[in-house]
Design an enzyme around this catalytic site. Sequence first.
Site, mmCIF file in Angstrom:
data_model
loop_
_atom_site.group_PDB
_atom_site.id
_atom_site.type_symbol
_atom_site.label_atom_id
_atom_site.label_comp_id
_atom_site.label_asym_id
_atom_site.label_seq_id
_atom_site.Cartn_x
_atom_site.Cartn_y
_atom_site.Cartn_z
ATOM 1 N N ASP A 29 0.833 -1.205 0.000
ATOM 2 C CA ASP A 29 0.000 0.000 0.000
ATOM 3 C C ASP A 29 0.869 1.257 0.000
ATOM 4 O O ASP A 29 1.982 1.253 -0.529
ATOM 5 C CB ASP A 29 -0.980 -0.037 1.177
ATOM 6 C CG ASP A 29 -0.275 -0.281 2.513
ATOM 7 O OD1 ASP A 29 0.849 0.220 2.706
ATOM 8 O OD2 ASP A 29 -0.851 -0.965 3.381
ATOM 9 N N SER A 30 0.378 2.335 0.592
ATOM 10 C CA SER A 30 1.105 3.607 0.551
ATOM 11 C C SER A 30 2.456 3.543 1.249
ATOM 12 O O SER A 30 3.373 4.290 0.899
ATOM 13 C CB SER A 30 0.262 4.726 1.172
ATOM 14 O OG SER A 30 -0.068 4.418 2.526
#
Length: 244
Positions: free
Chosen positions: A10-11
């Site tokens: 993810d981020s």
Amino acid sequence: MRPQIVLFGDSITEQSFRLGGWGAALADTYVRKADILNRGYGGYNTKWGLFLLHHLFPLDAPTPPVAATIFFGANDAALLGRTSERQHVPLEEYKENLRRIIQHLKKCSPSILAVLITPPPVDEAGRFEQARSMYGDKAMELPERTNEVTGEYAKQCVELARELGLPSINLWSKMQETEGWQKKFLSDGLHLTAEGNAIVHQEVVKALNEAGISAQKMPYDVPHHSEIDGQNPEKAFQLQCPAV
């Protein structure tokens, strides 16, 4: 062609190539030895990540990656009824999604090393401060994530790695061993500071080394300059660049 190591997540993975990021540090560790590919997607959970598998890891790839980090859970652990509930993935489904990701990677290459990384701990006060700075009085009254719930997702990640005989990095536990981890390792209660990135880099390198994918033991992709004869340079390239 250099071996490839893919960072999938993810981020926290997407941001890992920023200045001081763990992915950038990993690329430096493996410079001229392996290509580090950033495949991080901000806001994604494991459910959405499944849709990317054939796109990122095609089954007919001529040279599949030698290793991949799987770093999800921070968004899966978002709470129902809170501001980030659309990212929520139930606990058991999260574990099953991780299993499906690994199964796909193994179809691409039975020898690929999959390293599971748990979500980091959550500083709920830090998340509230971040929300207040962005939304003022409209900020959430209740945290959209809690450290306790995120810890349950971390347990499932580690448990799956144990079941499958894979290496795992328990960031949730590791970071909380240090006093003041909330500000030392997390910039906004969730994402990583330079110190937090350093821990991830250290732990990933350790996992890769223990699995035999050590940068120190890998050959350079082309000859080191010290091996090149100034008068007869072609000799140094005959093995690694045979078309010369």
